[in-house]
Scaffold this active site. Structure first.
Site, mmCIF file in Angstrom:
data_model
loop_
_atom_site.group_PDB
_atom_site.id
_atom_site.type_symbol
_atom_site.label_atom_id
_atom_site.label_comp_id
_atom_site.label_asym_id
_atom_site.label_seq_id
_atom_site.Cartn_x
_atom_site.Cartn_y
_atom_site.Cartn_z
ATOM 1 N N LEU A 456 -7.670 -1.736 2.779
ATOM 2 C CA LEU A 456 -7.226 -1.605 1.387
ATOM 3 C C LEU A 456 -8.481 -1.491 0.531
ATOM 4 C CD1 LEU A 456 -5.256 -1.667 -1.008
ATOM 5 C CD2 LEU A 456 -5.312 -4.176 -0.881
ATOM 6 N N GLU A 457 -8.583 -0.390 -0.203
ATOM 7 C CA GLU A 457 -9.718 -0.151 -1.089
ATOM 8 C C GLU A 457 -9.278 -0.470 -2.520
ATOM 9 O OE1 GLU A 457 -12.950 3.470 -1.641
ATOM 10 O OE2 GLU A 457 -10.844 3.990 -1.357
ATOM 11 N N ILE A 458 -9.839 -1.527 -3.075
ATOM 12 C CA ILE A 458 -9.508 -1.929 -4.444
ATOM 13 C C ILE A 458 -10.552 -1.344 -5.389
ATOM 14 C CG2 ILE A 458 -9.456 -3.914 -6.017
ATOM 15 C CD1 ILE A 458 -8.033 -5.467 -3.840
#
Length: 713
Positions: A456-458
């Site tokens: 997951l790339e925030i």
């Protein structure tokens, strides 16, 4: 406090495993010492008739080896000695005159499963938390505690190799069917069931029958059948790994030695090959990646997290349904919204089918599946979103549409609710322009398929509040994701470094390269799929969209490219890839001559967009250098421009989001391995030959000039 404590109950020595100050139990040198003393004590106690091994931890029996000890092994001989000590202890346990029962709840992994394999009997809980696996191959290692010998003898050759060569999880019901465990029980009854089984075995020892199909038994029983299994296993490993990973081959070697020459020979091979692998470059890189992943499971901003129990997901397509799925499975209430009941129904159906597949595999019972699915409710209006703590939109990649949805949704959301966009490339700052509360807008870029992809790339903007970032990280960790945080910018990190690689592949096609050669070269380099295949899979139209977004950035760097023009022409001709069966490869049911061909067939018509059907062969290394170096150079630019917070985040993002070869450690480990001076030299040579798109990032020049590496260890 001690790792293991004995309680005598009704003639049974209940050995409680509880490693002090740790959430999980791990195999370590200390544990080997403790076990040796415990079994000496139990053997000499005439009141004890049987033994039960059980964990006091909430969700694990023993979750593997202490990797810190392996990382700092000084030499191969020390690693071999560790394996040999484990063999001596486990052989003693297997031959112990009093039956030993393993009571398994939660993660039973690696050395933990090997301990269980040496026991007289294994009883596991039917809880979804209970998983059994020998995942050492994923760390570049092999099971060094007799796993390569005991597992084939317990479940059969094919099932054992499948487990060890993939490292996959086995769930309780599947474990019972294959004979990996002897019985299943509810968690609350585990201890009593294990004690009863132990006493029964003390009174009535029994021989176990393998639970194999007739075909598997026949293959296992004959030398010809076993040779066939070894041959097919090696072919499969070579095809999947291109020889980059020695561990799976050495696992097969150990199994073959034990099955053909006897267990003593198998154990000797296991000790030697375990020592070789512990000292290998591949294991060191894979273990480092594991440590980095583990570190990212801890939220550095946990003190600022606001509770999230209910989330809204806007869009019930592949991405939205996947986000809803992983959220519900991890205990969150989900409101899934789409514009029509048909679209909503398709999304809910995909979630139901995914959960049902896990029921079939034994991961859940039907009742547990129903419970999980009940956490998801559907709607085609905004009603209910006012109760959401977090709303994640997963609609089409259109800036105006995303801004419109943000404004409409924010009007009904709570004042302290967070709005997240699951965009792969659109700047979050631009989307947040439609918000009255831009500090509560953030990017949460999931990867497809969401339930399988770990990253997951925030994405945070200059205005994103700290508590919003903290809460988004917390949600991602709860969803089971490995979370990296990056700063906003065109393409963020993962999409930004992938785009140059894809564009360079198209540039090679313009120069006359062959589609299959490009894909093969990059698979041989270590990527799971080639760039042309990937472009077909994600969609040629999506590639065009990303290239358009990144074009201004490239222009500012002085890079000119014909890629946008090519994408425009492909779009006019309705080339979208697999989604409409019209891409670089042919799709749909094979007909005519295609029926006789193996693998995918290139769509030769597409060469007309790249100068014609006449193709020429390139040097494989040239293809690999051009595509890999343009990617890692862009990663360096991202670190230089502070899109990335650290080289470690960059490596994790590239490996788990894009499939960068894990054995190379990621873009930054790879540059360190080559040495920044060599990277600089290679890039400068490519600039001279192909132009400004290969211009080295200043940070690479600085590292080379100062004789530094990206990792300061």
């Amino acid at each position: 406090m001690t790792y293991a404590k004995i309680e005598k109950q009704d003639g049974v020595a209940v050995v409680w495993l509880d490693q002090p100050d740790e959430k999980i139990n791990k195999i370590s040198l200390d544990l080997l010492d403790i076990f040796e003393d415990l079994f000496e004590q139990i053997e000499n106690d005439e009141e004890i008739k049987a033994v039960v091994l059980i964990s006091k931890k909430e969700d694990n029996f023993i979750a593997g080896a202490d990797l810190e000890e392996l990382v700092y092994m000084p030499d191969r001989e020390k690693a071999e000695t560790l394996s040999r000590r484990g063999h001596i202890l486990l052989n003693r346990m297997a031959e112990f005159k009093k039956p030993v029962v393993a009571a398994l709840h939660g993660a039973t992994l690696g050395g933990g499963l090997e301990v269980a394999l040496a026991c007289s009997c294994r009883i596991a809980t039917d809880d979804p938390k209970t998983v059994l696996a020998l995942p050492e191959v994923r760390l570049g290692l092999l099971p060094g505690g007799e796993g390569t010998q005991r597992l084939p003898r317990l479940v059969g050759l094919q099932a054992a190799l499948d487990m060890m060569l993939t490292g996959k999880n086995i769930y309780p019901r599947q474990a019972k069917r294959m004979g990996l465990v002897d019985d299943l029980i509810h968690p609350y009854g585990l201890l009593e069931a294990a004690k009863k089984a132990a006493l029964d075995l003390a009174e009535h020892p029994r021989r176990r029958k393998k639970r194999q199909s007739a075909v598997s038994r026949i293959l296992d029983m004959t030398p010809f059948g076993r040779r066939l299994i070894y041959k097919k296993a090696r072919e499969m490993v070579e095809k999947k790994t291109w020889g980059h990973y020695p561990a799976p081959f050495k696992i097969i070697d150990c199994v073959e030695a034990g099955m053909e020459k006897g267990m003593e020979a198998g154990l000797k091979a296991e000790e030697e090959k375990f020592g070789e692998l512990v000292m290998s470059d591949q294991a060191h890189e894979l273990i480092r990646i594991f440590f980095n992943m583990t570190a990212l499971k801890k939220n550095p901003l946990k003190d600022f997290v606001k509770p999230v129990q209910k989330i809204g997901v806007l869009g019930a397509g592949l991405m939205g349904a996947g986000i809803a799925n992983v959220s519900a499975v991890k205990g969150m209430e989900v409101l899934l919204k789409d514009i029509s009941y048909d679209a909503l129904g398709q999304g809910e159906k995909s979630i139901w089918n995914d959960l049902t597949r896990k029921v079939i595999k034994g991961g859940y019972s039907a009742f547990q599946r129903d419970q999980l699915f009940s956490r998801i409710s559907g709607t085609i209006t905004n009603k209910g979103l006012e109760k959401a703590d977090l709303v994640i939109e997963a609609v089409f990649e259109d800036l105006d549409l995303k801004k419109k949805i943000l404004a409409e949704t924010e009007a009904v959301m709570k004042d302290d609710a967070i709005f997240a966009s699951n965009t792969s490339s659109l700047p979050i700052t631009s989307i947040a322009e439609a918000s009255q509360r831009p500090e509560q807008v953030i990017g949460m870029h999931y990867f497809s398929p969401v339930p399988q992809m770990p990253l997951l790339e925030i994405i945070v903007t200059e205005k994103t509040a700290g508590w919003v970032t903290a809460t988004a990280i917390d949600v991602g960790i709860r969803q089971g994701k490995t979370v990296i945080v990056v700063h906003d910018g065109p393409g963020f990190y993962t999409t930004r470094i992938l785009a140059p690689l894809m564009n360079e592949a198209l540039a090679l096609l313009e120069e006359g390269a062959d589609i299959k050669q490009i894909d093969r070269a990059m698979r041989e380099f270590g990527f799971p799929v080639g760039p042309i295949t990937l472009l077909d899979e994600v969609g040629i139209d999506v590639g065009a969209h990303v290239s358009e977004i990144l074009a201004p950035l490239m222009v500012r760097r002085g890079v000119t490219s014909n890629v946008l023009n090519i994408f425009e022409q492909l779009g006019k001709a309705d080339y979208k890839g697999r989604k409409n069966n019209k891409g670089f490869y042919r799709y749909g049911p094979p007909t005519g001559k295609r029926k006789k061909k193996k693998g995918k067939e290139v769509n030769n018509d597409i060469y007309d967009f790249f100068g014609g059907k006449e193709r020429k062969m390139f040097d494989t290394k040239e293809i690999q250098d051009r595509l890999s170096l343009i990617m890692v150079n862009e990663a360096a630019y991202c670190l230089q421009e502070e899109i990335l917070r650290s080289p470690s985040d960059g490596d994790i993002g590239a490996i788990f989001g894009l499939g960068f070869p894990p054995f190379l450690g990621g873009p930054f480990r790879y540059m360190d391995r080559l040495d920044p001076k060599q990277v600089l030299s290679l890039l400068e040579a490519l600039v001279r030959k192909h132009g400004a798109r290969f211009k080295p990032a200043q940070i690479i020049r600085d590292k080379a000039h100062n004789n530094e590496q990206f990792y300061q260890e």
